[in-house]
Design an enzyme around this catalytic site. Structure first.
Site, PDB file in Angstrom:
ATOM      1  CE  LYS A  10      -4.281  -2.037   1.415  1.00  0.00           C
ATOM      2  NZ  LYS A  10      -5.260  -2.324   2.455  1.00  0.00           N
TER       3      LYS A  10
ATOM      4  NE  ARG B 297      -7.522  -8.418   0.450  1.00  0.00           N
ATOM      5  CZ  ARG B 297      -7.123  -7.672  -0.572  1.00  0.00           C
ATOM      6  NH1 ARG B 297      -6.103  -6.849  -0.436  1.00  0.00           N
ATOM      7  NH2 ARG B 297      -7.726  -7.756  -1.739  1.00  0.00           N
TER       8      ARG B 297
HETATM    9  N1  HH2 Z   1      -7.279  -3.926   0.794  1.00  0.00           N
HETATM   10  C1  HH2 Z   1      -7.604  -3.926  -0.513  1.00  0.00           C
HETATM   11  C2  HH2 Z   1      -8.708  -4.650  -0.978  1.00  0.00           C
HETATM   12  N2  HH2 Z   1      -9.452  -5.389  -0.130  1.00  0.00           N
HETATM   13  N3  HH2 Z   1      -9.881  -6.172   2.034  1.00  0.00           N
HETATM   14  C3  HH2 Z   1      -9.593  -6.191   3.329  1.00  0.00           C
HETATM   15  N4  HH2 Z   1     -10.323  -6.928   4.171  1.00  0.00           N
HETATM   16  N5  HH2 Z   1      -8.534  -5.486   3.848  1.00  0.00           N
HETATM   17  C4  HH2 Z   1      -7.749  -4.715   3.063  1.00  0.00           C
HETATM   18  O1  HH2 Z   1      -6.805  -4.063   3.596  1.00  0.00           O
HETATM   19  C5  HH2 Z   1      -8.032  -4.667   1.656  1.00  0.00           C
HETATM   20  C6  HH2 Z   1      -9.134  -5.419   1.176  1.00  0.00           C
HETATM   21  C7  HH2 Z   1      -6.767  -3.152  -1.482  1.00  0.00           C
HETATM   22  O2  HH2 Z   1      -5.804  -3.974  -2.071  1.00  0.00           O
HETATM   23  P1  HH2 Z   1      -5.923  -4.675  -3.515  1.00  0.00           P
HETATM   24  O3  HH2 Z   1      -7.019  -5.674  -3.535  1.00  0.00           O
HETATM   25  O4  HH2 Z   1      -4.583  -5.199  -3.880  1.00  0.00           O
HETATM   26  O5  HH2 Z   1      -6.203  -3.509  -4.513  1.00  0.00           O
HETATM   27  P2  HH2 Z   1      -7.475  -3.032  -5.315  1.00  0.00           P
HETATM   28  O6  HH2 Z   1      -8.477  -2.588  -4.328  1.00  0.00           O
HETATM   29  O7  HH2 Z   1      -6.935  -1.914  -6.177  1.00  0.00           O
HETATM   30  O8  HH2 Z   1      -7.993  -4.178  -6.141  1.00  0.00           O
END
Ligand code: HH2
Length: 266
Positions: free
Chosen positions: A210, A246
């Site tokens: 992040k 995660r």
């Molecule tokens: N962070 C993201 C997405 N989902 N869910 C939970 N429970 N906790 C988190 O910190 C979290 C999440 C963001 O990361 P990512 O899925 O890699 O990115 P994007 O939202 O751009 O798909």
């Protein structure tokens, strides 16, 4: 009340999207997504988190039929091999993913507990201030730790009363939070874990790659250079009582989690 796991768990991120901030575009084709999911299984992942809509600030919303088409075949293919969660804010996608084999709803909007209760699956209660469109404009709290922890307890109470047994508390690192807010929440993860464990619930932390990790100490590190920060913060969270992290980088995170599991009790 769900059982608190006896060792730290690793949830692997699998975004079937063109625009996720790190893996966007890599796994948009179902075969590529399934192959990556199975690779994470081979690396020792505990849960694969399948998402079809990016939640990064300012991401374009995805139509329901498109999100279903991205998520369902991947969940279906992976569920026989590993526990699968679905990362969605849409009730219909959660329902379809559970029908395809997912057993955990990862809900960044914090609203899907009635669906989890109805379907008898687990629910991640994540805290977010604002919507995906505006959450990073000017996040403000009087006391970020107290407010986020109180909000999670209230969400869990509602979900528990509705009949959800497995509830994960997630402070939502990066979701309506400044760098300082994220660091404060991480610094106080032990209190969140104590509160969750007292209720028979568990804690999930997502720091992987992040933006705040690239901004520490006045640096400006691109997403490709945030592995070390991801591992350091994931390990910190697990040492301080989080039950699951995660992550995008499963193999080194599994190693970090196993080192945490093996440390002698203080
Ligand atoms: N962070 C993201 C997405 N989902 N869910 C939970 N429970 N906790 C988190 O910190 C979290 C999440 C963001 O990361 P990512 O899925 O890699 O990115 P994007 O939202 O751009 O798909």
């Amino acid at each position: 009340m769900a059982t608190v796991p006896t060792r730290p768990l690793v949830m692997g991120v699998l975004n079937v999207t063109p625009d996720s901030f790190y893996d966007g575009g890599r796994y948009l084709a179902p075969d590529d997504a399934i192959e990556h999911g199975l690779a994470m299984v081979a690396e020792g992942v505990d849960i694969v988190d399948v998402g079809g809509e990016s939640s990064r600030p300012g991401a374009s919303p995805v139509a329901e039929d498109e999100e279903l088409a991205r998520v369902v075949p991947v969940v279906e293919a992976l569920a026989p091999a590993v526990r699968v969660s679905v990362d969605t804010v849409k009730p219909s996608v959660a329902v379809a993913a559970v029908a395809a084999g997912a057993t955990l709803i990862n809900d960044v909007a914090g609203t899907l507990w009635p669906v989890a209760a109805e379907l008898g699956v687990g629910w991640v209660a994540m805290h977010r201030q604002g919507s995906a469109a505006d959450m990073q404009r000017s996040p403000r709290y009087d006391d970020v730790v107290a407010q986020v922890h109180a909000a999670l307890l209230a969400m869990a109470a509602r979900a528990g009363a509705a009949g959800v047994e497995e509830i994960w508390f997630d402070p939502g690192i990066g979701f309506g939070k400044t760098v300082e807010h994220n660091l404060s929440l991480l610094a106080h993860v032990a209190e969140l874990a104590d509160a969750a464990h007292t209720l028979g619930h568990t804690v999930l932390i997502g720091t992987s790659r992040k933006r705040f990790l690239g901004a520490l100490g006045g640096a400006s590190l691109p997403v490709e250079d945030r592995l070390e920060g991801s591992l350091a913060t994931a390990t910190f969270a697990l040492v301080h009582g989080a039950d699951m992290v995660r992550v995008h980088d499963v193999a080194p995170s599994v190693l970090a989690a196993s080192l945490v599991a093996e440390r002698p009790a203080a």
